[in-house]
Scaffold this active site. Sequence first.
Site, mmCIF file in Angstrom:
data_model
loop_
_atom_site.group_PDB
_atom_site.id
_atom_site.type_symbol
_atom_site.label_atom_id
_atom_site.label_comp_id
_atom_site.label_asym_id
_atom_site.label_seq_id
_atom_site.Cartn_x
_atom_site.Cartn_y
_atom_site.Cartn_z
ATOM 1 N N LYS A 111 0.825 -1.209 0.000
ATOM 2 C CA LYS A 111 0.000 0.000 0.000
ATOM 3 C C LYS A 111 0.857 1.256 0.000
ATOM 4 O O LYS A 111 0.528 2.228 -0.670
ATOM 5 C CB LYS A 111 -0.936 0.018 1.220
ATOM 6 C CG LYS A 111 -2.102 -0.943 1.076
ATOM 7 C CD LYS A 111 -3.173 -0.665 2.115
ATOM 8 C CE LYS A 111 -4.373 -1.578 1.920
ATOM 9 N NZ LYS A 111 -5.362 -1.443 2.994
ATOM 10 N N LYS A 192 -8.978 -12.707 -9.397
ATOM 11 C CA LYS A 192 -10.040 -12.842 -8.396
ATOM 12 C C LYS A 192 -11.086 -11.737 -8.512
ATOM 13 O O LYS A 192 -10.744 -10.601 -8.812
ATOM 14 C CB LYS A 192 -9.395 -12.750 -7.001
ATOM 15 C CG LYS A 192 -9.707 -13.936 -6.123
ATOM 16 C CD LYS A 192 -8.997 -13.838 -4.799
ATOM 17 C CE LYS A 192 -9.816 -13.109 -3.766
ATOM 18 N NZ LYS A 192 -9.326 -13.259 -2.388
ATOM 19 N N LYS A 195 -13.606 -6.494 -4.661
ATOM 20 C CA LYS A 195 -14.462 -5.321 -4.512
ATOM 21 C C LYS A 195 -13.757 -4.041 -4.946
ATOM 22 O O LYS A 195 -14.404 -3.046 -5.226
ATOM 23 C CB LYS A 195 -15.021 -5.218 -3.088
ATOM 24 C CG LYS A 195 -14.007 -5.110 -1.991
ATOM 25 C CD LYS A 195 -14.725 -5.183 -0.635
ATOM 26 C CE LYS A 195 -13.730 -5.050 0.498
ATOM 27 N NZ LYS A 195 -14.289 -5.286 1.805
HETATM 28 P P1 AMP Z 1 -11.650 -8.680 0.877
HETATM 29 O O1 AMP Z 1 -12.899 -8.257 0.168
HETATM 30 O O2 AMP Z 1 -10.521 -8.923 -0.077
HETATM 31 O O3 AMP Z 1 -11.293 -7.825 2.044
HETATM 32 O O4 AMP Z 1 -11.942 -10.134 1.490
HETATM 33 C C1 AMP Z 1 -12.793 -10.361 2.571
HETATM 34 C C2 AMP Z 1 -13.102 -11.845 2.671
HETATM 35 O O5 AMP Z 1 -13.828 -12.296 1.514
HETATM 36 C C3 AMP Z 1 -11.875 -12.745 2.762
HETATM 37 O O6 AMP Z 1 -12.138 -13.752 3.711
HETATM 38 C C4 AMP Z 1 -11.727 -13.354 1.392
HETATM 39 O O7 AMP Z 1 -11.178 -14.632 1.454
HETATM 40 C C5 AMP Z 1 -13.159 -13.378 0.866
HETATM 41 N N1 AMP Z 1 -13.161 -13.116 -0.587
HETATM 42 C C6 AMP Z 1 -12.975 -11.911 -1.186
HETATM 43 N N2 AMP Z 1 -13.040 -12.016 -2.528
HETATM 44 C C7 AMP Z 1 -13.248 -13.334 -2.788
HETATM 45 C C8 AMP Z 1 -13.393 -14.092 -4.007
HETATM 46 N N3 AMP Z 1 -13.325 -13.512 -5.208
HETATM 47 N N4 AMP Z 1 -13.603 -15.417 -3.902
HETATM 48 C C9 AMP Z 1 -13.667 -16.003 -2.689
HETATM 49 N N5 AMP Z 1 -13.538 -15.364 -1.522
HETATM 50 C C10 AMP Z 1 -13.320 -14.043 -1.565
#
Ligand code: AMP
Length: 326
Positions: A111, A192, A195
Amino acid sequence: MKKILTGLQPTGELTLGNYIGAIKQMKEYQEKYESYLFVADMHSITINQDSKILREKSKSLIALYLACGIDPQKNIIFLQSDNIYHANISWVLECNTYFGELSRMTQFKDKSSKHQNFTAGLFTYPILMAGDILLYDVDYVPVGKDQKQHVELTRDIAQRFNKKYGETFKIPEPLINKVGANIMDLVDPTKKMSKSSENKKGIIQLLDDEKMIRKKIMGATTDSFGKIHYDTQNQPGISNLMTIYASLKNCPIEMVEEQFKDSNYGSFKKEVADLVIDILLPIQTKYRELLNSNQIDDILDHGKDVTTKIACKKYELVKQKVGLGR
Ligand code: AMP
Ligand code: TRP
C-alpha cells in the site's frame, strides 16, 4: 465454547466473492463458536475517507451482513470506534512492538508503495488489529489470506508481552477460509473477483439490481470449446460460472457438469443468473428493511455494552502489569 472474532472494513461494496468466500463460512462459524464481529471503522481512516460516507457505510455493512444471515442472537456485533479500549490498548502494544517487525508487513509495503504520502496509521494499523484481537482472549481469528501475517504479528506481540509482564493474553490462531471456491472476475476470469476492481462489469455486487446481475452474467467471458466442463486452465470463464453455481447450490462441481452436459453456454448462463438473482433479491429486500428500522442501532448499543465491559477489564489488567495508573 471456543471464541472467534473478526473485523470488517466498511469500505468498498461487498461482492458475490465475499458472499461465497467469507459470509457463507461465517454463517457456519456462528453455529459452533462464540462469535464477535465488528466494523473496523478506525482501520478505514488509515487512508482518506469522506466522513459522511464512512458513517453510512459502517451501518450499511452491518445491515448487509444481517441480511445475508448473520444472526445477532449468535454474534456480538459492534462498532470498533464505539469502544474506547481498542485505541487505548493499541498504544501500549505499540510500545511493545518493533519498528522492524512492522516494516516487514507485506500489506504495508504494497500500500505504501502505491501512495506518495501515507499516514503513520497505515504503518501501525496491524497493532490496532492486534489490540482488537487481544482484548477478547479469542481462540481463532477468521481472516482472508492477506491478513494472516497480521494475526501472526499479533501472536508475536502477545507472546512477548506475556513473557515480559506475565500471563496476560491468550494466543490466538488465524482461521483461514478453507472453502476451495475462489470466485473469479467475470470479464477476466484469471483474476479474483475483487471489490476494489475498476471494471464493475466483472464483479457482482450484492446490491446490484436484477437487470444488472443478468447483464453481467450473460456477458461473462467464456471460450470457444462450447462444452460445459470444469477446467480452470483452458476454460476459466465457464469453470468460474460452474463454481458460482455449485457454491450457491451447495453441490459438487461434478453434479453441475452432469446436469448441464447437453446445454449451451447461453442457457447455462441464464440458469446461473436466475440462481444468483434468487439468492440476492431477498437479501436486498431484507437489507432495506433493516436500514429503515432501529434494529441496527439496538444491536450496536448492545454490542457496545457487552464489549466495553470485557475490554475494560483486560485493559485494566494491562495497565496494572505495565505500571500505568495509580
Ligand atoms: P476482501 O474483500 O478482499 O477484504 O476479502 C474479505 C473476505 O472475503 C476474505 O475472507 C476473502 O477470502 C473473501 N473473498 C474476497 N473475494 C473473494 C473471491 N473472489 N472469492 C472467494 N472469496 C473471496
Ligand atoms: N485488517 C482487517 C482487514 O483489513 C480488518 C480487521 C481489523 C480485523 N481488525 C481485525 C480482522 C481483527 C480480524 C481481526 O480486512
